[in-house]
Design a protein around this motif. Structure first.
Motif, PDB file in Angstrom:
ATOM      1  N   ASP A   1      -3.391  52.728 -18.854  1.00 39.56           N
ATOM      2  CA  ASP A   1      -4.090  53.924 -18.665  1.00 39.56           C
ATOM      3  C   ASP A   1      -4.233  54.636 -17.552  1.00 39.56           C
ATOM      4  O   ASP A   1      -4.088  56.145 -17.652  1.00 39.56           O
ATOM      5  CB  ASP A   1      -5.546  53.606 -18.766  1.00 39.56           C
ATOM      6  CG  ASP A   1      -5.874  53.030 -20.409  1.00 39.56           C
ATOM      7  OD1 ASP A   1      -4.950  53.462 -21.420  1.00 39.56           O
ATOM      8  OD2 ASP A   1      -6.881  52.207 -20.457  1.00 39.56           O
TER       9      ASP A   1
ATOM     10  N   VAL B   1      -2.876  58.575 -18.790  1.00 38.24           N
ATOM     11  CA  VAL B   1      -3.893  59.591 -18.798  1.00 38.24           C
ATOM     12  C   VAL B   1      -3.608  60.786 -17.638  1.00 38.24           C
ATOM     13  O   VAL B   1      -3.542  61.878 -17.943  1.00 38.24           O
ATOM     14  CB  VAL B   1      -5.259  59.053 -18.645  1.00 38.24           C
ATOM     15  CG1 VAL B   1      -6.223  60.204 -18.565  1.00 38.24           C
ATOM     16  CG2 VAL B   1      -5.597  58.107 -19.835  1.00 38.24           C
TER      17      VAL B   1
ATOM     18  N   GLU C   1      -8.728  68.682 -23.613  1.00 42.02           N
ATOM     19  CA  GLU C   1      -8.150  69.069 -25.258  1.00 42.02           C
ATOM     20  C   GLU C   1      -6.868  68.582 -25.379  1.00 42.02           C
ATOM     21  O   GLU C   1      -6.331  67.702 -26.070  1.00 42.02           O
ATOM     22  CB  GLU C   1      -8.642  70.084 -25.931  1.00 42.02           C
ATOM     23  CG  GLU C   1      -8.329  70.065 -27.435  1.00 42.02           C
ATOM     24  CD  GLU C   1      -8.796  71.619 -27.921  1.00 42.02           C
ATOM     25  OE1 GLU C   1      -8.370  72.053 -28.907  1.00 42.02           O
ATOM     26  OE2 GLU C   1      -9.822  72.055 -27.456  1.00 42.02           O
TER      27      GLU C   1
ATOM     28  N   PHE D   1      -5.568  65.060 -24.113  1.00 39.39           N
ATOM     29  CA  PHE D   1      -5.843  63.630 -25.243  1.00 39.39           C
ATOM     30  C   PHE D   1      -5.075  63.919 -26.331  1.00 39.39           C
ATOM     31  O   PHE D   1      -4.641  63.154 -27.081  1.00 39.39           O
ATOM     32  CB  PHE D   1      -7.494  63.575 -25.633  1.00 39.39           C
ATOM     33  CG  PHE D   1      -8.294  63.128 -24.328  1.00 39.39           C
ATOM     34  CD1 PHE D   1      -8.072  62.080 -23.663  1.00 39.39           C
ATOM     35  CD2 PHE D   1      -9.517  63.946 -23.506  1.00 39.39           C
ATOM     36  CE1 PHE D   1      -8.686  61.387 -22.517  1.00 39.39           C
ATOM     37  CE2 PHE D   1      -9.909  63.501 -22.533  1.00 39.39           C
ATOM     38  CZ  PHE D   1      -9.694  62.120 -21.925  1.00 39.39           C
TER      39      PHE D   1
ATOM     40  N   TRP E   1      -1.566  62.883 -25.484  1.00 41.54           N
ATOM     41  CA  TRP E   1      -1.716  61.182 -25.402  1.00 41.54           C
ATOM     42  C   TRP E   1      -1.758  60.947 -26.838  1.00 41.54           C
ATOM     43  O   TRP E   1      -1.149  59.581 -26.945  1.00 41.54           O
ATOM     44  CB  TRP E   1      -2.857  61.081 -24.686  1.00 41.54           C
ATOM     45  CG  TRP E   1      -3.032  59.395 -24.356  1.00 41.54           C
ATOM     46  CD1 TRP E   1      -2.118  58.639 -24.165  1.00 41.54           C
ATOM     47  CD2 TRP E   1      -4.347  58.692 -23.922  1.00 41.54           C
ATOM     48  NE1 TRP E   1      -2.423  57.329 -23.651  1.00 41.54           N
ATOM     49  CE2 TRP E   1      -3.632  57.341 -23.718  1.00 41.54           C
ATOM     50  CE3 TRP E   1      -5.463  58.910 -24.093  1.00 41.54           C
ATOM     51  CZ2 TRP E   1      -4.773  56.201 -23.271  1.00 41.54           C
ATOM     52  CZ3 TRP E   1      -6.480  57.860 -23.597  1.00 41.54           C
ATOM     53  CH2 TRP E   1      -6.216  56.693 -23.211  1.00 41.54           C
TER      54      TRP E   1
ATOM     55  N   MET F   1      -7.805  55.128 -26.813  1.00 32.21           N
ATOM     56  CA  MET F   1      -6.884  56.218 -26.975  1.00 32.21           C
ATOM     57  C   MET F   1      -7.106  56.923 -28.231  1.00 32.21           C
ATOM     58  O   MET F   1      -7.245  58.173 -28.413  1.00 32.21           O
ATOM     59  CB  MET F   1      -5.435  55.619 -26.987  1.00 32.21           C
ATOM     60  CG  MET F   1      -4.390  56.868 -26.942  1.00 32.21           C
ATOM     61  SD  MET F   1      -3.697  57.158 -28.563  1.00 32.21           S
ATOM     62  CE  MET F   1      -3.073  55.517 -29.087  1.00 32.21           C
TER      63      MET F   1
ATOM     64  N   LEU G   1     -10.452  58.814 -28.169  1.00 33.75           N
ATOM     65  CA  LEU G   1     -10.815  60.186 -27.314  1.00 33.75           C
ATOM     66  C   LEU G   1      -9.670  61.225 -28.038  1.00 33.75           C
ATOM     67  O   LEU G   1      -9.786  62.352 -28.016  1.00 33.75           O
ATOM     68  CB  LEU G   1      -9.993  60.077 -25.994  1.00 33.75           C
ATOM     69  CG  LEU G   1     -10.892  59.106 -25.270  1.00 33.75           C
ATOM     70  CD1 LEU G   1     -10.383  58.713 -23.901  1.00 33.75           C
ATOM     71  CD2 LEU G   1     -12.163  59.887 -24.845  1.00 33.75           C
ATOM     72  N   THR G   2      -8.679  60.733 -28.640  1.00 35.60           N
ATOM     73  CA  THR G   2      -7.795  61.790 -29.462  1.00 35.60           C
ATOM     74  C   THR G   2      -8.461  62.240 -30.541  1.00 35.60           C
ATOM     75  O   THR G   2      -8.339  63.698 -30.778  1.00 35.60           O
ATOM     76  CB  THR G   2      -6.657  61.077 -29.955  1.00 35.60           C
ATOM     77  OG1 THR G   2      -5.754  60.673 -28.700  1.00 35.60           O
ATOM     78  CG2 THR G   2      -5.637  61.927 -30.663  1.00 35.60           C
TER      79      THR G   2
ATOM     80  N   GLY H   1      -9.359  65.608 -28.541  1.00 33.35           N
ATOM     81  CA  GLY H   1      -7.842  65.909 -28.762  1.00 33.35           C
ATOM     82  C   GLY H   1      -7.882  66.672 -29.930  1.00 33.35           C
ATOM     83  O   GLY H   1      -6.542  67.082 -30.101  1.00 33.35           O
TER      84      GLY H   1
END
Length: 425
Positions: A25, A29, A55, A58, A61, A136, A139-140, A144
């Protein structure tokens, strides 16, 4: 005076898995935020708000791991496969450290781990996967603008689980895997060496085919770059972008050669047997998918067969190793090749925004299978040629030995006659 031995402290497997996930991470990140900030600076002329940076970070990612995102009206799910490959190696190295550390602590003098060792390895690796994947994905999806799709979850599962399995095999090998421990070590080793040659040969063949296409279509590619205000700058920028997708591009070229083709959205599919009809963005590798090629290019699948033949017969030691492993060795190599190509096929397909490229890339269901079949035919031919060559060499050597044996008595008689003459003297 007796002193008590030093007590070794063992970290809990859950803590080890959390630390390894945190390590990745701290690399992934910040790198995503740096790239997102660069994109924001480039797009500053459109007065984009600062909130777009996290935005994009993520979203990037998630896309690297195969998830689908939709931002500013663009649907994007085609992973930059070179970056994805880097993440895969990072994750596999972390899994390797976990397995190696637990193996040293729990079974330092034991070749096969007991049930406790297996349990701790499983807990550590499971924690490692979940501690990285859950934040991940969350958050996406939340920040994101990610969209949950079955293909996206399949990709991230393949990515993380295959990397974790590779890290385990890197340390323990196949001797600790119940289904694989009965496999002959020579067969496994021969298959491993052969699949490495096949993968390197496939990459070389893909580069050769792409380079040949650029030579054949040079004039058209040059014209497509003239639509940009600065063709030279556009060419350099597009080259960098294409390098980020290099593994997927190389596999797409293999699919193009095999005849399964590459889907170009609304324009249909393009392969060595037929080309797509719809327009594509002015990117060199995409321009190669449209337009006509000479009729002789329809014989391109023979290149995959030739790749299989050469991978088996080149090198005396390698050829003997493959011949010793025989058909089980070829089957092992073919299965490994199919698994690698299938993962590449899943990551080489996705959406690329507007312009009819919502379904772009080779078919994940048929491309890897057909490419493997073509190469397997070549490997079978190569093994047969190696066996025939060995039979000829064996028959020749046996004939020589027979001739030598026939001449040997005469040699003994000559020696005995010389000894008799010397006695008379």
């Amino acid at each position: 005076m007796h002193t008590s031995p030093h007590l070794r402290t063992h970290r809990h497997p859950i803590l080890l898995g959390l630390l390894e996930a945190l390590r990745i991470d701290l690399i992934a990140v910040p790198a995503a935020f740096v790239v997102a900030t660069v994109f924001w600076i480039i797009g500053l002329g459109s007065q984009l708000p600062y909130s777009i940076i996290p935005e994009w970070a993520f979203a990037l990612w998630g896309v690297v791991h195969g998830l689908s995102v939709s931002t500013m009206g663009f649907d994007f799910s085609l992973a930059p496969s070179l970056v994805t490959l880097g993440i895969w190696f990072f994750f596999a190295a972390g899994a390797k450290r976990l397995v190696a550390g637990i193996t040293e602590e729990e079974s330092a003098d034991v070749e096969i781990m007991d049930a406790t060792g297996w349990k701790q390895v499983g807990i550590a690796v499971t924690t490692y996967v979940l501690a990285y994947a859950v934040p991940m994905v969350t958050l996406t999806l939340l920040l994101g603008e990610g969209t949950p799709t079955p293909l996206g979850f399949l990709r991230i599962g393949l990515l993380l689980l295959s990397a974790a399995a590779a890290g385990f095999l890197w340390v323990r090998g196949v001797d600790d895997v119940p289904r694989l421990r009965d496999l002959d070590s020579e067969v496994w080793e021969a298959g491993a060496h052969l699949v490495k040659r096949l993968l390197w040969g496939s990459a070389f063949l893909s580069v050769l085919v792409i380079a040949s296409g650029i030579v054949l279509r040079w004039d058209e590619l040059s014209e497509s770059l003239q639509v940009y205000s600065s063709p030279l700058s556009a060419g350099v920028g597009l080259l960098v972008i294409q390098l980020l997708f290099a593994p997927g591009i190389l596999f797409a070229s293999l699919s193009w050669i095999a005849g399964t083709g590459v889907s170009v959205g609304a324009g249909g599919s393009s392969s060595v047997f037929h080309t797509a009809t719809g327009p594509v963005p002015h990117v060199p590798v995409l321009q190669l998918l449209v337009g006509d090629y000479p009729a002789w290019t329809a014989a391109a699948p023979v290149l995959l067969v030739l790749l299989g033949v050469l991978s088996v017969i080149l090198g005396r030691n390698r050829a003997r190793q493959v011949m010793g492993a025989s058909w089980p060795g070829l089957a092992t190599a073919a299965v490994k090749l199919f698994v690698v190509l299938q993962v590449l096929a899943v990551f080489a397909r996705g959406a690329m925004g507007p312009l009819g490229l919502s379904a772009f890339g080779p078919s994940p269901l048929t491309s890897a299978l057909v490419v493997t079949v073509w190469v397997a035919v070549g490997m079978a031919v190569g093994l047969l040629l190696t066996r025939l060559s060995d039979m000829q060499a064996g028959s020749g050597s046996s004939d020589d030995e027979d001739d030598f044996d026939d001449e040997e008595p005469f040699g003994h008689i000559a020696d005995e006659r010389r000894a008799d003459y010397s006695d008379e003297d």
